[in-house]
Structures are given as structure tokens and as C-alpha cells.
Design a protein around this motif. Structure first.
Motif, PDB file in Angstrom:
ATOM      1  N   SER A   1       0.832  -1.198   0.000  1.00 59.67           N
ATOM      2  CA  SER A   1       0.000   0.000   0.000  1.00 59.67           C
ATOM      3  C   SER A   1       0.863   1.243   0.000  1.00 59.67           C
ATOM      4  N   TYR A   2       0.304   2.315  -0.576  1.00 59.38           N
ATOM      5  CA  TYR A   2       0.966   3.611  -0.560  1.00 59.38           C
ATOM      6  C   TYR A   2       0.318   4.524   0.490  1.00 59.38           C
ATOM      7  N   SER A   3      -0.667   4.004   1.203  1.00 57.54           N
ATOM      8  CA  SER A   3      -1.350   4.806   2.206  1.00 57.54           C
ATOM      9  C   SER A   3      -0.416   5.060   3.382  1.00 57.54           C
ATOM     10  N   ARG A   4      -0.453   6.275   3.898  1.00 56.81           N
ATOM     11  CA  ARG A   4       0.319   6.559   5.107  1.00 56.81           C
ATOM     12  C   ARG A   4      -0.601   6.672   6.315  1.00 56.81           C
ATOM     13  N   GLY A   5      -1.767   6.014   6.210  1.00 47.44           N
ATOM     14  CA  GLY A   5      -2.662   5.991   7.354  1.00 47.44           C
ATOM     15  C   GLY A   5      -2.083   5.113   8.453  1.00 47.44           C
ATOM     16  N   SER A   6      -2.267   5.521   9.704  1.00 45.84           N
ATOM     17  CA  SER A   6      -1.851   4.695  10.837  1.00 45.84           C
ATOM     18  C   SER A   6      -3.074   4.000  11.397  1.00 45.84           C
ATOM     19  N   THR A   7      -2.898   2.771  11.860  1.00 41.70           N
ATOM     20  CA  THR A   7      -4.069   2.016  12.299  1.00 41.70           C
ATOM     21  C   THR A   7      -4.070   1.732  13.794  1.00 41.70           C
ATOM     22  N   HIS A   8      -5.296   1.658  14.335  1.00 41.43           N
ATOM     23  CA  HIS A   8      -5.460   1.269  15.719  1.00 41.43           C
ATOM     24  C   HIS A   8      -5.085  -0.200  15.903  1.00 41.43           C
ATOM     25  N   ASP A   9      -5.284  -1.004  14.848  1.00 36.38           N
ATOM     26  CA  ASP A   9      -4.958  -2.433  14.929  1.00 36.38           C
ATOM     27  C   ASP A   9      -3.479  -2.624  15.274  1.00 36.38           C
ATOM     28  N   LEU A  10      -2.624  -1.840  14.600  1.00 36.74           N
ATOM     29  CA  LEU A  10      -1.184  -1.960  14.846  1.00 36.74           C
ATOM     30  C   LEU A  10      -0.848  -1.485  16.257  1.00 36.74           C
ATOM     31  N   LEU A  11      -1.446  -0.379  16.636  1.00 37.15           N
ATOM     32  CA  LEU A  11      -1.182   0.194  17.956  1.00 37.15           C
ATOM     33  C   LEU A  11      -1.512  -0.821  19.055  1.00 37.15           C
ATOM     34  N   ALA A  12      -2.679  -1.448  18.931  1.00 30.96           N
ATOM     35  CA  ALA A  12      -3.123  -2.400  19.954  1.00 30.96           C
ATOM     36  C   ALA A  12      -2.199  -3.616  19.977  1.00 30.96           C
ATOM     37  N   SER A  13      -1.909  -4.159  18.805  1.00 31.77           N
ATOM     38  CA  SER A  13      -1.136  -5.382  18.770  1.00 31.77           C
ATOM     39  C   SER A  13       0.322  -5.143  19.190  1.00 31.77           C
TER      40      SER A  13
END
Ligand SMILES: Cc1cc2nc3c(=O)[nH]c(=O)nc-3n(C[C@H](O)[C@H](O)[C@H](O)COP(=O)(O)OP(=O)(O)OC[C@H]3O[C@@H](n4cnc5c(N)ncnc54)[C@H](O)[C@@H]3O)c2cc1C
Ligand SMILES: [Zn+2]
Lengths: 402, 81
Positions: free
Chosen positions: A290-302
């Protein structure tokens, strides 16, 4: 109060001229390091660095700045050890403070396979010049008492680790110092100028089309990080690269000094303490290209969960900021540098999640190739044609996360 | 932001439960059989925009789904016509 009084950095942007000997696309650490070494080592100053945004706005200004040479294969250990040693002298060489800070790096194993991996890492590192030793659990406890060797009982315990002499440095300062050093010798840098096409003359690349018009070049070098497939497409070069997001976050200040960088391959995470005392955490790449630079809550939690498994004190810290970069991932987790099969078009890519540490050596060797036409020995294994020659440099276990 | 994959069996589930599967595309312009093998083995189209891909619901019903995604935004999209 400023602990590091120094003359202000002077960066002077340039309006591009009609033609240059070398045009470097991408003003990240690698592009600027190539320009810096062309100017300082080879006296080549008819050089333009074109940057779509601002210098260091790509991965070079978003990374967690771990500098290390504890890779798993001889070619990589020699290359990164050279780069690590260059970093140790770079502040003196450029006259610019980079907050270069030598640090130990503990890389933990939670399984028999992991123990074998870390022992093998220490052995290959010692054989090829990197300072790495193997530690038993009691030695790990002594080196970093905060680690819960039992992992809270919820994850296999820590069975051993390798310990490596690494470092961290302030990323923006590295970028600015190289830019300044290059500009001072006559290199031009044009921010907010995107390359939108390449100029062909038969099979040869002879310039770039930019948002500011056409500029001719003897050689065009792509150093565009995660955007590399776009540049390669323009040149008609097929690449083994997938672009993946990589996220990181920092917490508020931990009131004690936390010395080593701690990494776990089995848990897929690493953590270090910044100069401000914040804890800086990184993980594996996001699974989707992906080229998205969105940050995810999924990553933060894990990632938080994994960190607390090993370092329970982190439970009490708060997340301050989270961000994302776009990484140019190669299939063997090794970089790709040099010729592309298209005359006049060179490439430096495959820096994935691990290219900050390589900025001094990558720029030095690419500049040498451009100036002399000869591929330096330490760079030669990392050529693009290694894939069709079946000479891939598989090193996933040791480049995986930072 | 939270990224979820829509499972026809389990509903929208966190990306952490899934394994990504690329559907490789070897360009027709590569005609040499060895060249096609190398391309299939190592090369990637790495598109900026619409991509067709498969996801495996590893920590769920363990079935594959095929979807379209915009790689610039990570939004699920309809198949381009
Ligand atoms: C969260 C995170 C953590 C990381 N941690 C580490 C670490 O601890 N240690 C480590 O060694 N490495 C780490 N890395 C990897 C490291 O950041 C990169 O490998 C390195 O910065 C790559 O430098 P670069 O100059 O090749 O690319 P970049 O710094 O991304 O620079 C490329 C530049 O090209 C520009 N550009 C793109 N397209 C165009 C165009 N068409 N025209 C003009 N300009 C263009 C971009 O704007 C960008 O500024 C990490 C990366 C991330 C994202
Ligand atoms: Zn399901």
C-alpha cells in the motif's frame, strides 16, 4: 537551553538549470548522500537533487534511526559495518551534530530456532567484522533488568539473545547535514519539484520531466523510496519491489534511563529510548502492499501488547504520536543498488524498513559507481540482476523490522 | 483508523486476523518463457490505485476471499469496469 550550540544550518534551494551531469530523483537520505559523495569524493558538482516534497519528508524523516550491522549474511554484515563506521565519523566529517549515540542492541530469542538464529548471527558477525556476542538469560537480565524473561507467562520465555554494538542518530540532522555539505560545494537541490516523466533517447535516459519543466542529464538516479515502481515504469524497468506501510509510535517520557535497544524477532517488535526519554516502538510492515500513510489502531493495539509482554513497565506509559512511512520492500530483504539495464538510469532501492543505517555507505558506493563507472566491491552483490542470475541475498531474519 | 476485511462468512474482521495473498500479473510484453518465470517468481506490478487481491481469514473461518482495493487509500472498491 541549547546543549549543542552551533552555527545555523544553511540550506539554499535552487531553481533548476537546463542541464546537469547527474540528476538524482528523491531528496531523502540516500539521494542526498549520493550528491554529497559525488561532490566531496569525486568533485562532481553539476548535480541536481529533485524532491517532490521537502527533503527528508519521506522515510528518512520517519524512521526509528537504529544503526546496526548485525545482519545474517556476509555481504550484508560487511556493507552495514562499513556504514556504521562511517556514521561514527560523520559528525566530525560534516561539522554537524547528529546526536549520534552508541547503543547496545539486544535481539532476543524465545525458541530453540531463535537461539540457533542468534548464535549464528553472532558467529557470522564476528567473522565479518561486526561486534556481536551471544548472551545467556542471566546475562540478559544483567544487561537490561526491565526485561521480563518469563514474558508474563503468556508467551514463550526469553531463552537467549545476541548483543550488538549499534547506535541511533537524529534523522533530520543527518539529512540536513548531507544536503548542506553537498550544497556548499555547488550541488543544487530543488524541493517541491516532482519528476513526472523521464526523457528517452532511443534506449537511453537523457533527462527528466518535472513539474518545473524538462531538465537534461547525463545520468538519472532514482532514489525515491516507496515510489520507486513509478520511476522504474517510466524507464521500462521491471522491479521486484512491493511498497508496504511501516508504522511506529512514541510514548511519553519514561523517567529512568533505558539503555539498550531491545528487539524480538519472534514477537516482531523493537523499542528504544529517545534522547528526550520517550519510548520509540516499531514493528513489522503492514501486511498489505500500500501507498497509504494511514496509521491504524490495529497496529497500535497489537504492538503495545507485544511490548508489554517483554517490558511490563511500558504498561504505564501513554501513546503520544503514531506515524507511517512507505517502504520499498525487496523479496530477499536486501537492498538493490546500481545499474538497471537501461543506459543512463541507475537505481538505489530495496531499502525497505532498514535503509537509514545505510545512508553513508549507500551514497558513497553509488557515487563511486557514477563517477568511475566501476561497481565497488561491497556494493556489487546487491545488483538488480541478481534475481535473474539466481543470486538472491536472503536475509529476512535480520532485516525484518528495523 | 481501523482496517477491516469483509468476510462473507464472519462479517468485517480486523486486519490482524488475515493473511494477504498477491495475485501476480506477468505483463504480456514479456514473451520469453524464462523471462516469464523470473517475473512470476520475483517481480511485482506494485500498482498505485486499483488492485485485485486475495485474503485468507487465518484466525477466523480459514477461507479465501477475493477483493479490490485502492492502494493509495486502502479503501475497498468495486471492480473497475
Ligand atoms: C517507521 C519506519 C521505521 C524505520 N526504522 C528504521 C531503522 O530503525 N533503521 C533503519 O536503518 N531504517 C529504518 N527505516 C527505513 C529507512 O527509513 C529507509 O530505508 C530510508 O530512510 C530510505 O531512504 P531513501 O532516501 O531511500 O528514501 P526516502 O527517505 O523515502 O526518500 C525518498 C524521497 O523521494 C521523494 N520522491 C518520491 N517520488 C518522487 C518524484 N516522482 N519526484 C521527486 N521526488 C520524489 C519523496 O518525496 C522522498 O522525500 C524505517 C522506516 C520507517 C517508515
Ligand atoms: Zn471468515
Amino acid at each position: 537551553m541549547n546543549e549543542h550550540p552551533e552555527a545555523e544550518i544553511t540550506l539554499r534551494w535552487s531553481e533548476p538549470e537546463a542541464s546537469y551531469d547527474v540528476i538524482i530523483v528523491g531528496g531523502g537520505g540516500h539521494g542526498l548522500s549520493i550528491a554529497y559523495h559525488l561532490a566531496t569524493r569525486h568533485d562532481i558538482t553539476s548535480v541536481l537533487v529533485v524532491e517532490a516534497g521537502y527533503i527528508g519528508g519521506g522515510n528518512s524523516g520517519r524512521n526509528t534511526t537504529v544503526i546496526r550491522a548485525n545482519y545474517g549474511i556476509p555481504e550484508a554484515v560487511r556493507f552495514y559495518q562499513h556504514s556504521l563506521e562511517r556514521y561514527r565519523r560523520l559528525e566530525e566529517e560534516t561539522g554537524r551534530a547528529m546526536m549520534h549515540d552508541r547503543k547496545g542492541l539486544l535481539w532476543m530469542a524465545h525458541s530453540e530456532a531463535g537461539v540457533r538464529r542468534e548464535r549464528a548471527r553472532a558467529a557470522v558477525n564476528q567473522a565479518f567484522g561486526a561486534e556481536t556476542t551471544y548472551l545467556e538469560p542471566d546475562e540478559i537480565a544483567a544487561a537490561c533488568p526491565e526485561i521480563d524473561l518469563a514474558c508474563g507467562g503468556g508467551f514463550p520465555e526469553v531463552m537467549g539473545a545476541s548483543f550488538h554494538q549499534g547506535a541511533t542518530a537524529r534523522h533530520d540532522r543527518v539529512v540536513w547535514a548531507l544536503a548542506e555539505g553537498a550544497m556548499r560545494r555547488g550541488v543544487h537541490v530543488a524541493p517541491r519539484t516532482a519528476v513526472v516523466g523521464l526523457v528517452h533517447d532511443g534506449r537511453r535516459i537523457v533527462g527528466v520531466e518535472t513539474s518545473a519543466g524538462r531538465i537534461a542529464a547525463g545520468i538519472v538516479v532514482s532514489a525515491v523510496g516507496g515510489n520507486v515502481t513509478m520511476l522504474a515504469d517510466m524507464a521500462g524497468v521491471r522491479l521486484p519491489i512491493k511498497t508496504h506501510p511501516l508504522q511506529a509510535f512514541v510514548t511519553n517520557r519514561y523517567q529512568h534511563r533505558f539503555d539498550p535497544i531491545v528487539a524480538s524477532g519472534d514477537l516482531g517488535f523493537y523499542v528504544s529510548q529517545t534522547a528526550r526519554g520517550q519510548m520509540l516502538l516499531g514493528a513489522e510492515i503492514d501486511r498489505q502492499p500500500s501507498y497509504s500513510r494511514g496509521s491504524t489502531h490495529d497496529l497500535l493495539a497489537s504492538l503495545s501488547h507485544r511490548a508489554i509482554t517483554v517490558l511490563p513497565f511500558m504498561r504505564d506509559l501513554r501513546v503520544l504520536r503514531q506515524w507511517t512511512g512507505s517502504c520499498d520492500m525487496s523479496p530477499d530483504y536486501s537492498p538493490i543498488m546500481g545499474d538497471t539495464g537501461v543506459d543512463g538510469f541507475l537505481i538505489t532501492t530495496g531499502w525497505g524498513t532498514w535503509g537509514f543505517k545505510a545512508i553513508p555507505a549507500g551514497g558513497e558506493f553509488m557515487a563511486q559507481r557514477i563517477a568511475t563507472g566501476v561497481v565497488p566491491e561491497l556494493m556489487a552483490p546487491f545488483s538488480l540482476d541478481r534475481f535473474e542470475r539466481d543470486r538472491t541475498l536472503a536475509d529476512r531474519g535480520s532485516s525484518g523490522t528495523h | 483508523m481501523s482496517m477491516r476485511v469483509l468476510c462473507p462468512h464472519c462479517g468485517p474482521r480486523s486486519i490482524e486476523e488475515w493473511v494477504h495473498g498477491e495475485i501476480p500479473v506477468v505483463p504480456d510484453t514479456i514473451t520469453d518463457p524464462d523471462g516469464r518465470d523470473i517475473d512470476r517468481g520475483y517481480m511485482h506490478t506494485n500498482p498505485q490505485g486499483a488492485v485485485r487481491e486475495a485474503w485468507f481469514h487465518a484466525f477466523g473461518c480459514r477461507r479465501w476471499v477475493t477483493v479490490w482495493r485502492d492502494t493509495r487509500t486502502d479503501e475497498w472498491i468495486e471492480p473497475p469496469v
